[in-house]
Design an enzyme around this catalytic site. Structure first.
Site: not given
Ligand code: PEP
Length: 250
Positions: A11-13, A96, A98, A166, A172, A210, A231-232
Site C-alpha cells: 500500500n503506497w498510500k 484501511h 486511515e 492491521e 507506521g 510495521s 505500507g512504508g
Molecule cells: C498500512 O498502512 O497498511 C501499513 C501496514 O503501513 P506500515 O507497513 O507502514 O506500518
C-alpha cells in the site's frame, strides 16, 4: 482457486510520482514477472493506470487504495470500482484505518464499497484493526469481530476476498504485536471467516503494521498468517521483495 501464497501487498498510500513509480515496479517485474505467490502493488489513484500498463505482461497485481460505493455520479473527487477496473486494476483496498479513523468511514460504508468492488470483478482487500485505546482496554477481539461482521461483503469467497488485520497502533509506528498476539487474532479471524464466508478456511488472512524485511519471516511463518499488507517498506523495491521472499515467495 484461492490466491497463491504468500500474499504480499504493498500500500503506497499518498506516495509516488510517475517516474519513480514506474521505476519501482520495473525493478519488481525484473525480479519476478510471474511470481510464485501473489504479489501486488496499490499505488495512488493517479498511478493505477500507468502502473497497470507497465505491469501488463506480468502477473504482479495492481489495485486501488479505495473506491466509492456508487458506480458513477455526483461525487466530486471520488473514484468508482468501475473506473479502477477500467484502467487495469484487479483489486482494491477498503476499510484501511486511515480512512476508517481519518475520514470517518464506518463498517456499513466499507461493506458497500467492498460489494461495489466485487460487482466489478475486483479482488477486495478488507482491512480491520483495533485502535491503541481499544487494545489497552482489552477490546481487541470485540472490535475485530464487530468490524468483520459489519464490513464483510456479501458474495465474498477465497477467490475474491482478502482480509488484512492491521492494528492501528502498529501502522507506521515500528511497533508490532507479539507473536502470541498475532496468533490469537489470526486464530479468531480464521474461525470467524470459516463461519461467515463460503470457503472461509482459504480466504487469505494478512497481517499488516510495521512489517519489514527483518520481521517478515517470523510473522509470515505463523499459522493463519497467509501474507502481509505492507505500507512504508513497500516503497522500496528491494525491501518489498525481501518481505515477499521472507514469506516464501519466489
Ligand atoms: C498500512 O498502512 O497498511 C501499513 C501496514 O503501513 P506500515 O507497513 O507502514 O506500518
Amino acid at each position: 482457486m484461492p490466491l497463491a501464497r504468500p500474499v504480499v501487498l504493498g500500500n503506497w498510500k499518498m506516495n509516488g510520482l510517475k517516474a519513480d513509480a514506474l521505476a519501482l515496479v520495473g525493478r519488481l517485474a525484473a525480479r519476478a514477472a510471474h511470481p510464485s505467490g501473489t504479489l501486488g502493488v496499490f499505488p495512488p489513484a493517479t498511478l493505477v493506470g500507468p502502473v497497470a500498463q507497465r505491469l501488463s505482461a506480468s502477473r504482479i497485481l495492481v489495485g486501488g487504495q479505495d473506491c466509492h460505493e456508487a458506480e458513477s455520479g455526483a461525487f466530486t473527487g471520488s473514484i468508482s470500482a468501475a473506473m479502477l477496473a477500467d484502467v487495469g486494476a484487479k483489486a482494491v483496498i477498503v476499510g484501511h484505518s486511515e480512512r476508517r479513523h481519518g475520514l470517518g468511514e464506518d463498517d456499513a460504508l466499507v461493506k458497500a464499497k467492498a460489494e461495489a468492488a466485487l460487482a466489478q470483478g475486483l479482488l477486495v482487500v478488507l482491512c480491520i484493526g483495533e485502535t491503541e485505546g481499544e487494545y489497552l482496554a482489552g477490546e481487541r477481539d470485540a472490535v475485530l469481530t464487530r468490524q468483520l461482521d459489519g464490513s464483510l461483503p456479501d458474495g465474498g469467497t477465497a477467490e475474491n476476498l482478502v482480509v488484512a488485520y492491521e492494528p492501528v497502533w502498529a501502522i507506521g509506528t515500528g511497533r508490532t504485536p507479539s507473536q502470541e498476539e498475532i496468533k490469537e487474532t489470526h486464530t479468531l479471524l480464521r474461525a470467524l471467516l470459516v463461519e461467515r464466508v463460503a470457503g472461509g478456511a482459504d480466504v487469505a488472512l494478512l497481517y499488516g503494521g510495521s512489517v519489514k524485511a527483518e520481521n517478515a519471516a517470523d510473522i509470515m511463518a505463523m499459522a493463519d498468517v497467509d501474507g502481509a499488507l505492507v505500507g512504508g517498506a513497500s516503497l522500496d523495491a528491494d525491501s518489498f521483495w525481501s518481505i515477499y521472499t521472507a514469506g516464501g515467495g519466489a
